[in-house]
Design an enzyme around this catalytic site. Structure first.
Site, short mmCIF file in Angstrom:
data_model
loop_
_atom_site.label_atom_id
_atom_site.label_comp_id
_atom_site.label_asym_id
_atom_site.label_seq_id
_atom_site.Cartn_x
_atom_site.Cartn_y
_atom_site.Cartn_z
N THR A 17 62.79 -5.13 12.24
CA THR A 17 63.50 -6.36 11.84
C THR A 17 63.98 -6.16 10.40
O THR A 17 63.61 -5.17 9.75
CB THR A 17 62.53 -7.56 11.87
OG1 THR A 17 61.54 -7.35 10.84
CG2 THR A 17 61.84 -7.73 13.20
N ASP A 51 64.31 -22.98 9.06
CA ASP A 51 64.31 -21.73 8.30
C ASP A 51 64.87 -21.99 6.92
O ASP A 51 65.67 -22.91 6.73
CB ASP A 51 65.15 -20.67 9.05
CG ASP A 51 64.82 -19.25 8.61
OD1 ASP A 51 64.91 -18.94 7.40
OD2 ASP A 51 64.47 -18.44 9.48
N LYS A 76 47.37 -13.29 7.07
CA LYS A 76 47.51 -13.15 8.52
C LYS A 76 46.17 -13.30 9.24
O LYS A 76 46.12 -13.79 10.38
CB LYS A 76 48.15 -11.81 8.85
CG LYS A 76 49.64 -11.74 8.47
CD LYS A 76 50.42 -12.87 9.11
CE LYS A 76 51.91 -12.63 9.13
NZ LYS A 76 52.65 -13.76 9.71
N ASP A 133 62.06 -25.43 3.90
CA ASP A 133 60.98 -24.57 3.40
C ASP A 133 59.69 -25.09 4.02
O ASP A 133 59.30 -26.24 3.77
CB ASP A 133 60.93 -24.66 1.86
CG ASP A 133 59.84 -23.79 1.27
OD1 ASP A 133 58.94 -23.35 2.02
OD2 ASP A 133 59.88 -23.58 0.05
N VAL A 134 59.03 -24.26 4.83
CA VAL A 134 57.84 -24.74 5.56
C VAL A 134 56.67 -25.08 4.64
O VAL A 134 55.70 -25.69 5.08
CB VAL A 134 57.38 -23.75 6.65
CG1 VAL A 134 58.42 -23.62 7.75
CG2 VAL A 134 57.00 -22.40 6.06
N TYR A 162 48.89 -10.39 1.98
CA TYR A 162 49.48 -10.54 3.32
C TYR A 162 48.42 -10.44 4.44
O TYR A 162 48.36 -11.29 5.33
CB TYR A 162 50.56 -9.48 3.50
CG TYR A 162 51.31 -9.53 4.80
CD1 TYR A 162 52.43 -10.34 4.95
CD2 TYR A 162 50.91 -8.77 5.90
CE1 TYR A 162 53.13 -10.39 6.16
CE2 TYR A 162 51.59 -8.81 7.10
CZ TYR A 162 52.70 -9.62 7.22
OH TYR A 162 53.39 -9.66 8.42
N1 LIG Z 1 58.39 -7.08 11.58
C1 LIG Z 1 57.14 -6.67 11.66
O1 LIG Z 1 56.85 -5.48 11.80
C2 LIG Z 1 56.02 -7.66 11.60
C3 LIG Z 1 54.70 -7.18 11.79
C4 LIG Z 1 53.66 -8.10 11.75
C5 LIG Z 1 53.91 -9.44 11.54
N2 LIG Z 1 55.21 -9.86 11.33
C6 LIG Z 1 55.41 -11.28 11.12
O2 LIG Z 1 56.38 -11.76 12.04
C7 LIG Z 1 57.07 -12.88 11.48
C8 LIG Z 1 58.57 -12.62 11.55
O3 LIG Z 1 58.86 -11.48 10.76
P1 LIG Z 1 60.26 -10.69 10.84
O4 LIG Z 1 59.94 -9.28 10.75
O5 LIG Z 1 61.05 -11.23 11.97
O6 LIG Z 1 60.87 -11.13 9.43
P2 LIG Z 1 62.34 -11.61 8.99
O7 LIG Z 1 62.35 -11.47 7.51
O8 LIG Z 1 63.39 -10.95 9.79
O9 LIG Z 1 62.32 -13.18 9.36
C9 LIG Z 1 61.50 -14.09 8.69
C10 LIG Z 1 62.22 -15.42 8.61
O10 LIG Z 1 61.33 -16.36 7.98
C11 LIG Z 1 62.11 -17.17 7.10
N3 LIG Z 1 61.25 -17.75 6.05
C12 LIG Z 1 60.59 -17.09 5.06
N4 LIG Z 1 59.94 -17.97 4.27
C13 LIG Z 1 60.18 -19.20 4.78
C14 LIG Z 1 59.82 -20.51 4.39
N5 LIG Z 1 59.03 -20.73 3.31
N6 LIG Z 1 60.26 -21.56 5.12
C15 LIG Z 1 61.07 -21.36 6.20
N7 LIG Z 1 61.46 -20.14 6.62
C16 LIG Z 1 61.03 -19.08 5.91
C17 LIG Z 1 63.14 -16.20 6.52
O11 LIG Z 1 64.24 -16.91 5.97
C18 LIG Z 1 63.51 -15.38 7.74
O12 LIG Z 1 64.61 -15.91 8.44
C19 LIG Z 1 56.54 -13.02 10.04
O13 LIG Z 1 55.48 -13.96 10.03
C20 LIG Z 1 55.99 -11.64 9.75
O14 LIG Z 1 54.99 -11.69 8.75
C21 LIG Z 1 56.26 -9.01 11.35
#
Ligand SMILES: NC(=O)c1ccc[n+]([C@@H]2O[C@H](COP(=O)([O-])OP(=O)(O)OC[C@H]3O[C@@H](n4cnc5c(N)ncnc54)[C@H](O)[C@@H]3O)[C@@H](O)[C@H]2O)c1
Length: 246
Positions: free
Chosen positions: A185, A39, A154, A58-59, A150
């Site tokens: 979240t 992360d 996705k 950073d991924v 986005y």
């Molecule tokens: N929360 C929602 O409603 C929702 C809905 C659809 C999809 N998603 C997807 O689910 C996944 C998790 O989302 P979340 O809501 O838990 O978000 P979040 O922001 O709580 O967690 C995301 C994590 O990804 C890390 N991150 C971001 N860019 C990065 C990078 N370049 N390298 C390494 N780490 C990185 C951040 O530091 C963070 O810890 C994401 O892919 C998001 O797009 C979330």
């Protein structure tokens, strides 16, 4: 009956410091798995079980991903699974107003970040079976306004999942995806703080509420470990959002 023991598993979770990823880490460590988190940030929660290793990566930085996955293997042994939970928000702007620097970043993080970590894990398997779960979104189903960064990213993750499932099935690697609906979240809290209306989401969602990160983690872990004849699928975990009007 308790959870099945999975102490032999070593699973990498990207984005495992926060939100859905952190719940996946909690679920897996609760069952006895060894977990390596990749992360950008350190864990948001203070509680860190000894069976979790956090690496700041950073991924989108491919050499850094290669180093991190190699280190994860040295420390935790063969990687048996991967969950790509990292992610950033889109701009939520009409296509005409998108700033391409930011758009490229959204595509890079979600699509190339997922591919970079997935193929690094698969390159090191040396014939061992493994399972991967990527994270897509309900925005990957059909067309939406203000989702040309986005939502497109996705949809690409969903497509990538199908492609990798076909390419890697002969290697004994299953690749599936979860498409979360609105899940409470830090990412969604930030949207609400910026004026996003939860009431409109509840009205549009048949189950009438947000998902919890734990509910999302349960479906991810199901695909990762239990669904042994499922590959190439994208499971919408969305309270019915994607079936409305079908
Ligand atoms: N929360 C929602 O409603 C929702 C809905 C659809 C999809 N998603 C997807 O689910 C996944 C998790 O989302 P979340 O809501 O838990 O978000 P979040 O922001 O709580 O967690 C995301 C994590 O990804 C890390 N991150 C971001 N860019 C990065 C990078 N370049 N390298 C390494 N780490 C990185 C951040 O530091 C963070 O810890 C994401 O892919 C998001 O797009 C979330």
């Amino acid at each position: 009956m308790g959870q099945p023991e999975i102490a032999q598993e070593h699973i990498i979770v990207t984005g495992g410091a926060s939100g859905i990823g952190a719940s996946v880490v909690e679920d897996l460590t609760g069952r006895g798995a060894l977990v390596t988190v990749l992360d950008l940030q350190q864990a948001v929660s203070e509680e860190r079980p000894a069976t979790v290793d956090y690496m700041r990566v950073d991924v989108t930085d491919e050499p850094a991903v290669q180093t991190a996955v190699a280190r994860a293997r040295q420390r935790g042994g063969q990687v048996t699974g991967l969950v790509t939970c990292h992610g950033i928000r889109g701009s939520f702007l009409p296509a005409l107003d998108l700033d391409f620097a930011r758009t490229r970043n959204v595509l890079d993080v979600h699509v190339l970040g997922t591919l970079a970590v997935s193929r690094e894990v698969v390159r090191g398997l040396e014939g061992a079976p493994a399972s991967i779960v990527t994270v897509s979104s309900t925005t990957a189903f059909g067309g939406w306004e203000k989702q040309s960064d986005y939502g497109v990213a996705k949809a690409a993750v969903r497509q990538l999942t199908e492609n990798l499932a076909i390419e890697w099935a002969p290697l004994g690697v299953r690749v599936n995806s979860v498409a979360p609906g609105h899940t409470l979240t830090p990412m969604v809290q930030e949207m609400i703080d910026g004026g996003y209306d939860p009431g409109a989401v509840f009205a549009r969602t048949p189950l009438g509420r947000f998902a919890t990160p734990g509910e999302m983690a349960a479906s991810i872990v199901f695909l990762l470990l239990d669904a042994t004849f499922v590959t190439g699928q994208c499971l919408a975990v969305d309270g019915g959002w994607t079936v409305v009007g079908k």
